[in-house]
Write a protein that holds these residues in place. Structure first.
Motif, short mmCIF file in Angstrom:
data_model
loop_
_atom_site.label_atom_id
_atom_site.label_comp_id
_atom_site.label_asym_id
_atom_site.label_seq_id
_atom_site.Cartn_x
_atom_site.Cartn_y
_atom_site.Cartn_z
N ALA A 88 -2.59 -2.61 10.21
CA ALA A 88 -2.93 -2.93 11.60
C ALA A 88 -2.36 -1.87 12.54
CB ALA A 88 -2.39 -4.31 11.96
N LEU A 89 -1.14 -1.43 12.27
CA LEU A 89 -0.52 -0.40 13.10
C LEU A 89 -1.27 0.92 12.98
CD1 LEU A 89 1.74 0.70 14.90
CD2 LEU A 89 3.10 1.07 12.82
N CYS A 90 -1.58 1.33 11.75
CA CYS A 90 -2.30 2.58 11.55
C CYS A 90 -3.68 2.53 12.19
CB CYS A 90 -2.42 2.89 10.06
SG CYS A 90 -0.86 3.34 9.26
N THR A 91 -4.32 1.36 12.12
CA THR A 91 -5.64 1.20 12.74
C THR A 91 -5.55 1.33 14.25
OG1 THR A 91 -6.31 -0.29 10.95
CG2 THR A 91 -7.64 -0.32 12.96
N GLU A 92 -4.53 0.73 14.84
CA GLU A 92 -4.36 0.80 16.29
C GLU A 92 -4.05 2.21 16.75
OE1 GLU A 92 -4.24 -0.98 20.18
OE2 GLU A 92 -5.12 -1.50 18.23
N ALA A 98 -7.17 13.51 11.95
CA ALA A 98 -7.92 12.92 10.85
C ALA A 98 -7.21 11.66 10.39
CB ALA A 98 -8.06 13.90 9.69
N SER A 99 -7.94 10.79 9.70
CA SER A 99 -7.34 9.56 9.18
C SER A 99 -8.04 9.15 7.89
CB SER A 99 -7.45 8.42 10.21
OG SER A 99 -8.80 8.10 10.47
N HIS A 100 -7.32 8.36 7.10
CA HIS A 100 -7.87 7.86 5.85
C HIS A 100 -7.17 6.56 5.50
CE1 HIS A 100 -9.95 8.27 1.95
NE2 HIS A 100 -8.88 7.69 1.45
N PHE A 101 -7.95 5.55 5.10
CA PHE A 101 -7.39 4.25 4.75
C PHE A 101 -7.72 3.93 3.29
CE2 PHE A 101 -7.58 4.31 9.26
CZ PHE A 101 -6.56 3.49 9.71
N CYS A 102 -6.71 3.96 2.44
CA CYS A 102 -6.90 3.59 1.04
C CYS A 102 -7.08 2.07 0.96
CB CYS A 102 -5.70 4.01 0.20
SG CYS A 102 -5.38 5.79 0.21
N VAL A 113 -2.05 13.40 11.37
CA VAL A 113 -2.98 12.92 10.35
C VAL A 113 -2.42 11.59 9.85
CG1 VAL A 113 -3.89 13.29 8.03
CG2 VAL A 113 -3.80 15.19 9.64
N VAL A 114 -3.25 10.56 9.82
CA VAL A 114 -2.83 9.22 9.43
C VAL A 114 -3.45 8.84 8.09
CG1 VAL A 114 -2.84 6.77 10.06
CG2 VAL A 114 -2.62 8.52 11.85
N VAL A 115 -2.60 8.44 7.13
CA VAL A 115 -3.08 8.00 5.82
C VAL A 115 -2.41 6.67 5.51
CG1 VAL A 115 -3.37 8.56 3.39
CG2 VAL A 115 -3.30 10.40 5.08
N LEU A 169 1.95 19.65 13.40
CA LEU A 169 1.22 18.55 12.77
C LEU A 169 2.19 17.51 12.21
CD1 LEU A 169 -1.60 17.50 12.00
CD2 LEU A 169 -1.35 18.71 9.82
N LEU A 170 1.97 16.24 12.55
CA LEU A 170 2.79 15.13 12.06
C LEU A 170 1.98 14.31 11.07
CD1 LEU A 170 5.57 13.56 12.64
CD2 LEU A 170 4.13 12.01 13.99
N LEU A 171 2.54 14.06 9.90
CA LEU A 171 1.90 13.22 8.90
C LEU A 171 2.42 11.80 9.02
CD1 LEU A 171 0.09 12.98 6.34
CD2 LEU A 171 2.15 13.52 5.00
N VAL A 172 1.53 10.84 9.25
CA VAL A 172 1.91 9.43 9.36
C VAL A 172 1.29 8.68 8.18
CG1 VAL A 172 1.79 7.33 10.75
CG2 VAL A 172 2.03 9.55 11.87
N CYS A 173 2.14 8.10 7.33
CA CYS A 173 1.67 7.39 6.15
C CYS A 173 2.29 6.00 6.10
CB CYS A 173 2.05 8.14 4.87
SG CYS A 173 1.36 9.79 4.74
N SER A 174 1.65 5.10 5.36
CA SER A 174 2.24 3.78 5.16
C SER A 174 2.25 3.45 3.67
CB SER A 174 1.45 2.71 5.92
OG SER A 174 0.21 2.44 5.30
#
Length: 234
Positions: free
Chosen positions: A50-54, A74-78, A155-157, A191-196
């Protein structure tokens, strides 16, 4: 080939403080000795996706005010429901296409992709054979060669632990998580990489903990007291 979030368009609430924290991490990224990314951890259903989506597609006033979406390159949701979203070569080619289409990058990126030495590794069969080489030549090296953009980007993954698995032991990545864990320290300083990831996957969290700022405490409570960083870098 990029995978979008199944939660896109749903109401976001009780995590406004997390958006503020990510904003501060983004603003601090270009500073000296700053970690190259943020790892959002928490148990199942804690609100990581939910956080990554927001961040990527804000629906709340807080999400819009944070202004993170306009910095998202860019973003990607596994997804556990879609095995294709966890396939490494599909992730890489989807990432490249998002970077190619983004107005946030210099036009020089498209020119690099069109060069024979890079376009050849973007063939699906070549990427399947050696995803590490494709990532290096089509993502890492071009981004490092580009002039820094006007603002720090991200970039959000999401959900790196889905279908997580090690490589073949010959220097090749076997999953999206392993690819990013092996290369996040090579990203440009803008560039900041944001992952969960689920915090129960300690082996995977450990791959990022020594370098990436680890954001923890995504529990059921909604206050900022449950959001901390291991080293206080942001």
């Amino acid at each position: 080939m990029a995978s979008s979030s199944l939660l896109q368009g749903r109401r976001f609430y009780c995590r406004e403080w997390a958006l503020d924290k990510l904003r501060r991490c983004l603003d601090a990224r270009s500073g000296p000795k700053q970690a190259p990314g943020v790892l959002v951890t928490g148990g199942p259903g804690a609100g990581k996706t939910a956080l990554c989506t927001e961040v990527v597609c804000p629906t709340s006033k807080a999400g819009l005010a944070a202004g993170l979406a306009q910095c998202c390159l860019a973003s990607h949701f596994c997804q556990r429901e879609d095995q294709r979203s966890t396939v490494l070569w599909r992730f890489i080619l989807g990432l490249v296409e998002q970077l190619r289409a983004s107005p946030l990058l210099s036009p020089g990126y498209k020119e690099i992709l069109n060069s024979p030495s890079v376009s050849s590794v973007l063939e699906p069969l070549m990427c399947q054979k050696d995803p590490n080489e494709t990532f290096k030549r089509a993502v890492l090296e071009p981004l490092l060669d580009l002039p820094p953009p006007a603002q720090t980007l991200m970039v959000v993954v999401d959900s790196l632990d889905v279908e997580y698995g090690p490589g073949d032991g010959a220097g090749k990545s076997g999953s999206i998580a392993e690819l990013l864990a092996s290369n996040h320290d090579r990203l440009p300083s803008w560039l900041l990489l944001v992952c969960s990831v689920r915090r129960q996957n300690k082996a995977l969290c450990k791959k990022f903990s020594s370098i990436i700022v680890c954001v923890t405490g995504m529990g059921q409570e909604s206050g900022p007291k449950n959001f901390s960083t291991d080293d206080g870098a942001c």
